[in-house]
Design an enzyme around this catalytic site. Structure first.
Site, short mmCIF file in Angstrom:
data_model
loop_
_atom_site.label_atom_id
_atom_site.label_comp_id
_atom_site.label_asym_id
_atom_site.label_seq_id
_atom_site.Cartn_x
_atom_site.Cartn_y
_atom_site.Cartn_z
CD GLU A 173 -3.12 -0.96 2.16
OE1 GLU A 173 -3.03 -0.10 3.06
OE2 GLU A 173 -4.08 -1.75 2.07
CD GLU A 292 -3.95 -5.78 3.45
OE1 GLU A 292 -4.77 -5.04 4.02
OE2 GLU A 292 -2.72 -5.57 3.45
O1 AHR Z 1 -5.23 -5.56 7.44
C1 AHR Z 1 -5.07 -4.37 8.15
C2 AHR Z 1 -4.33 -3.28 7.37
O2 AHR Z 1 -5.17 -2.83 6.32
C3 AHR Z 1 -3.07 -3.69 6.66
O3 AHR Z 1 -1.95 -3.61 7.47
C4 AHR Z 1 -2.96 -2.67 5.56
O4 AHR Z 1 -2.23 -3.15 4.47
C5 AHR Z 1 -4.39 -2.33 5.25
O5 AHR Z 1 -4.59 -0.96 5.15
#
Ligand code: AHR
Length: 480
Positions: A173, A292
């Site tokens: 990210e 994610e």
């Molecule tokens: O999963 C929680 C957080 O969400 C992670 O660390 C990040 O990559 C995302 O913003």
């Protein structure tokens, strides 16, 4: 009662149901590692400190690949800190989660855990505060057989054989202003390209994942992907996507329709990646690593971070999930399967305690949350060839997404056993009577209907079957 109809045919092939679609994520965040998968002194812990109760639930969940060690955490992480004699490991400030990191758990422990869990490891390198050299060092430590300083260090630490890790995330990210080491698309794209090129010199067998946007709502979404891929296209195999759906505002109709957003997100990332491929005259087609995704009650995070100083392994975003959240998770999995031709990896975030299907008490029990069940059932039954379904379905209105199809489906045909699994979500509140036309599968004779809130119901016929799907429900119609 509304009605709907779905025709399923083995000719409507999308692709293979890759096991890597059933991935998860372990980050050094909150109590995911400490008090989650790792808790020395816990009654079920082995001599290394790995909780066997959590390992058992991980296996039951059917997780295939696990991303580690972050997440935002990785953007300030020094991987060497988590190797070598535990007593010598430094305590550090983790800026991502305002936490003290003891480094009692690191790469070597994770690899032992992954082997015990029967999952494929997927590692992320730090491209926030670090760069090409540190990524190369980590790859050499992990994958080089021996005879060099770093690979011999791994052997000295007890791992004679290389870990042979195939999946590598080039940072996390980096488009997000919250990220330690946040970069512009050009800055990140250049760094990711150089890192990728050098990593493939050490181990050409690795698959590399460039960071896409943190979510579809980012102001830079799509432009970020286009620029990053112009730098990295020839060196990488995947572009990542992340998304979380937040039910905090109580708009149930919209949250139940979240998969509509994921669906559009995937189409847009694919279109952007293919545009770059065309522009570069490169015939390779990238896949998405949706590394994610989940339901997350996000409004609680800032509160969790603000109310304390620097501590070890604080409870962070330990969301409790409802039955509706489980339906959403089931629908997101349907959506990932519907894109099996272009989504090659997907990781639900996270595995334990932190917005997770598995929860634990420190020193106590481990249990399954509602979202555990659609994941486990999909991972178990979605084996074989994914088939496109085009339901004839009513639609209903939502505030966030306008009119949405009430019925969401995908079918997976197991070519070895002949079994057919149809996953179906009724996103609306009105019950749906659905006719499933399975006449293209004459060998199927029996069918059962599984839901999340009752015992399986046996239906005696195959061919054309009518099944009632309750309002806001996840369903598996399984024929053999
Ligand atoms: O999963 C929680 C957080 O969400 C992670 O660390 C990040 O990559 C995302 O913003």
């Amino acid at each position: 009662m509304h009605t709907a109809r779905v025709v399923i045919d083995p000719a409507f092939r999308i692709g293979e149901a890759d096991r890597r679609l059933f991935g998860s994520f372990v980050e050094h965040m909150g109590r995911c590692v400490y008090g989650g998968i790792f808790e020395p002194g816990h009654p079920t812990a082995d001599p290394l400190g790995l909780r066997q109760d959590v390992l058992e639930l991980t296996r039951e969940l059917g997780v295939s690949v696990v991303r580690y060690p972050g997440g935002n955490f990785v953007s300030g992480y020094r991987w060497e800190d988590g190797t070598g004699p535990v007593g010598d490991r430094p305590r550090r400030l983790d800026l991502a989660w305002k936490t003290i990191e003891t480094n009692a758990f690191g790469l070597d422990e994770f690899m032992v855990w992954a082997r015990a869990a029967g999952v494929e490891p997927m590692l992320a390198v730090n491209l926030g505060t670090r760069g090409v050299q540190e990524a190369l060092d980590l790859l050499e430590y992990a994958n080089h057989p021996g005879g060099t300083s770093l690979s011999d260090r791994r052997r000295k630490h007890g791992a004679e054989q290389p870990y042979d890790v195939k999946l590598w995330c080039l940072g996390n990210e980096l488009d997000g202003p919250w990220q330690v080491g946040h970069k512009t698309a050009d800055e990140y794209g250049r760094l990711a390209a150089e890192t990728a090129r050098a990593m493939k010199l050490i181990d050409p067998s690795v698959s590399l994942i460039a960071c896409g946007s943190s979510n579809r709502g980012m102001a830079t979404f799509a432009a970020w992907e286009a620029t990053v891929l112009e730098h990295t296209y020839e060196h990488v195999d995947y572009i990542s996507a992340h998304t979380y759906y937040d039910p905090s505002d109580g708009d149930r109709a919209s949250i139940l329709a979240s998969a509509v957003d994921m669906d559009a997100f995937i189409d847009e990332v694919v279109a952007t990646a293919d545009h770059v491929g065309a522009k570069l005259r490169n015939r390779k087609r990238l896949k998405i690593s949706f590394d994610e995704w989940n339901v997350w009650y996000q409004s609680r995070l800032q509160h969790d971070l603000d109310r304390r100083g620097w501590v070890e392994a604080p409870a962070l975003i330990e969301d409790g999930y409802t039955a509706a959240d489980a339906v959403v998770v089931g629908d997101l999995l349907i959506t990932l399967l519907r894109h099996a031709d272009r989504v090659g990896v997907a990781c639900q975030a996270q595995l334990v305690n932190v917005i997770a299907p598995i929860r634990t008490d420190t020193g106590g029990r481990a249990w399954r949350q509602s979202i555990f069940h659609p994941f486990a059932l999909t991972a178990r039954h979605a084996r074989g060839t994914v088939l496109r379904t085009e339901p004839v379905t009513p639609s209903h209105d939502t505030k966030r997404y306008g009119p949405v199809p009430s019925l969401s489906t995908v079918a997976v045909h197991d070519d070895e056993t002949g079994a057919l699994s149809v996953f179906a979500v009724n996103r609306g509140e009105t019950p749906l009577s659905v006719e499933f036309d399975l006449r293209a599968f004459p060998g199927l004779t029996t069918t059962e209907h599984l839901t999340l809130d009752g015992p399986p119901r046996r239906l005696d016929t195959a061919g054309r079957i009518t099944v009632e799907l309750a309002g806001a429900s996840w369903n598996l119609i399984r024929s053999s």
